[in-house]
Scaffold this motif. Structure first.
Motif, short mmCIF file in Angstrom:
data_model
loop_
_atom_site.label_atom_id
_atom_site.label_comp_id
_atom_site.label_asym_id
_atom_site.label_seq_id
_atom_site.Cartn_x
_atom_site.Cartn_y
_atom_site.Cartn_z
N UNK A 19 0.83 -1.22 0.00
CA UNK A 19 0.00 0.00 0.00
C UNK A 19 0.86 1.26 0.00
N UNK A 20 2.18 1.10 0.25
CA UNK A 20 3.07 2.25 0.20
C UNK A 20 3.75 2.59 1.51
N UNK A 21 3.48 1.85 2.57
CA UNK A 21 4.14 2.12 3.85
C UNK A 21 5.64 1.84 3.72
N UNK A 22 6.43 2.54 4.50
CA UNK A 22 7.88 2.36 4.51
C UNK A 22 8.34 1.97 5.90
N UNK A 23 9.47 1.26 5.97
CA UNK A 23 10.02 0.76 7.22
C UNK A 23 11.07 1.73 7.74
N UNK A 24 10.98 2.09 9.01
CA UNK A 24 11.99 2.91 9.67
C UNK A 24 12.87 1.97 10.50
N UNK A 25 14.10 1.69 10.04
CA UNK A 25 14.93 0.72 10.75
C UNK A 25 15.37 1.20 12.14
N UNK A 26 15.45 2.52 12.34
CA UNK A 26 15.84 3.04 13.66
C UNK A 26 14.75 2.80 14.70
N UNK A 27 13.50 3.13 14.33
CA UNK A 27 12.38 2.96 15.26
C UNK A 27 11.77 1.57 15.20
N UNK A 28 12.14 0.82 14.14
CA UNK A 28 11.58 -0.51 13.91
C UNK A 28 10.05 -0.46 13.82
N UNK A 29 9.59 0.52 13.02
CA UNK A 29 8.15 0.70 12.80
C UNK A 29 7.90 1.07 11.35
N UNK A 30 6.69 0.75 10.90
CA UNK A 30 6.24 1.18 9.59
C UNK A 30 5.67 2.59 9.71
N UNK A 31 5.77 3.37 8.63
CA UNK A 31 5.24 4.73 8.64
C UNK A 31 4.66 5.08 7.27
N UNK A 32 3.86 6.13 7.25
CA UNK A 32 3.26 6.63 6.00
C UNK A 32 4.22 7.67 5.42
N UNK A 33 4.77 7.43 4.24
CA UNK A 33 5.67 8.43 3.64
C UNK A 33 4.94 9.73 3.33
N UNK A 34 5.68 10.82 3.40
CA UNK A 34 5.10 12.12 3.09
C UNK A 34 4.53 12.11 1.68
N UNK A 35 3.34 12.65 1.52
CA UNK A 35 2.68 12.68 0.22
C UNK A 35 1.69 11.55 0.01
N UNK A 36 1.76 10.51 0.85
CA UNK A 36 0.78 9.41 0.76
C UNK A 36 -0.41 9.71 1.67
N UNK A 37 -1.57 9.28 1.25
CA UNK A 37 -2.79 9.51 2.03
C UNK A 37 -2.87 8.49 3.16
N UNK A 38 -2.90 8.97 4.39
CA UNK A 38 -2.93 8.06 5.55
C UNK A 38 -4.26 7.31 5.66
#
Length: 200
Positions: free
Chosen positions: A34-53
């Motif tokens: 769906x477009x989520x990205x992985x943050x390896x530092x926080x070990x969490x998925x996030x919504x990239x800027x510009x994507x509709x949450x």
């Protein structure tokens, strides 16, 4: 209105924290597709800027049924206006939350039996937003996007982060009880030079 506000936006500092999701391991591939990205530092998925949450609504950790929010926005503004106090006639500053276009709102409505074929408790992407059929109550939960900007009024619940932000401007912004409507809403107790303590 039960309001979930996640990050403050202003004209000075737009370096905001990422919009993190609570994605179970078994659903990580769905979130990634769906477009989520992985943050390896926080070990969490996030919504990239510009994507509709809105697409990721099922993984927004604050939007569980227990929290009972019916409106949320990734960003918000704190607006200031001036007016004369009705009690002491001094000029006072009033603060409110102002929501940019694109904030999300929840509509819950009862449905007829023609929804019986829908898979219950599964979020579906529709042209009107994200919908979930709740078979137990025979109702549909629909999160949609508001195309217009708006101020938030009749707030009865607010995220702790947003409350702390507005209290930096007005420490007297807190919950109050309205005898007229018999509801608990956010109120401002006015503190002026004469400390009249009028309730707005």
């Amino acid at each position: 209105m039960r309001l979930l506000l996640l990050q403050q936006a202003n004209g000075i500092d737009l370096n905001m924290e990422k919009f993190y999701l609570n994605v179970p391991y078994g659903e990580k591939d769905i979130a990634k597709n769906k477009g989520a990205r992985w943050d390896p530092d926080k070990k969490k998925w996030y919504v990239p800027e510009g994507n509709n949450s809105l697409t990721f609504i099922k993984w927004v950790p604050e939007l569980t049924p227990d929290n009972n929010y019916n409106l949320y926005s990734e960003n918000y503004f704190i607006a200031e206006s001036m007016r004369r106090c009705w009690k002491c006639s001094e000029n006072i500053s009033l603060y409110a939350f102002y929501l940019p276009a694109g904030y999300k709102y929840l509509d819950i409505f009862g449905v007829e039996d023609d929804w019986e074929d829908e898979v219950p408790n599964v979020w579906n992407d529709t042209c009107e937003g994200m919908e979930m059929y709740d078979k137990a109550t025979n109702s549909v939960w629909r999160w949609s996007e508001q195309p217009c900007t708006s101020s938030a009024s009749y707030v009865v619940k607010i995220s702790d982060q947003a409350l702390q932000k507005i209290q930096k401007f007005s420490s007297s912004y807190l919950f109050g009880y309205s005898r007229l409507s018999r509801t608990v809403t956010m109120r401002t107790i006015v503190r002026t030079a004469t400390d009249c303590r009028a309730i707005l």
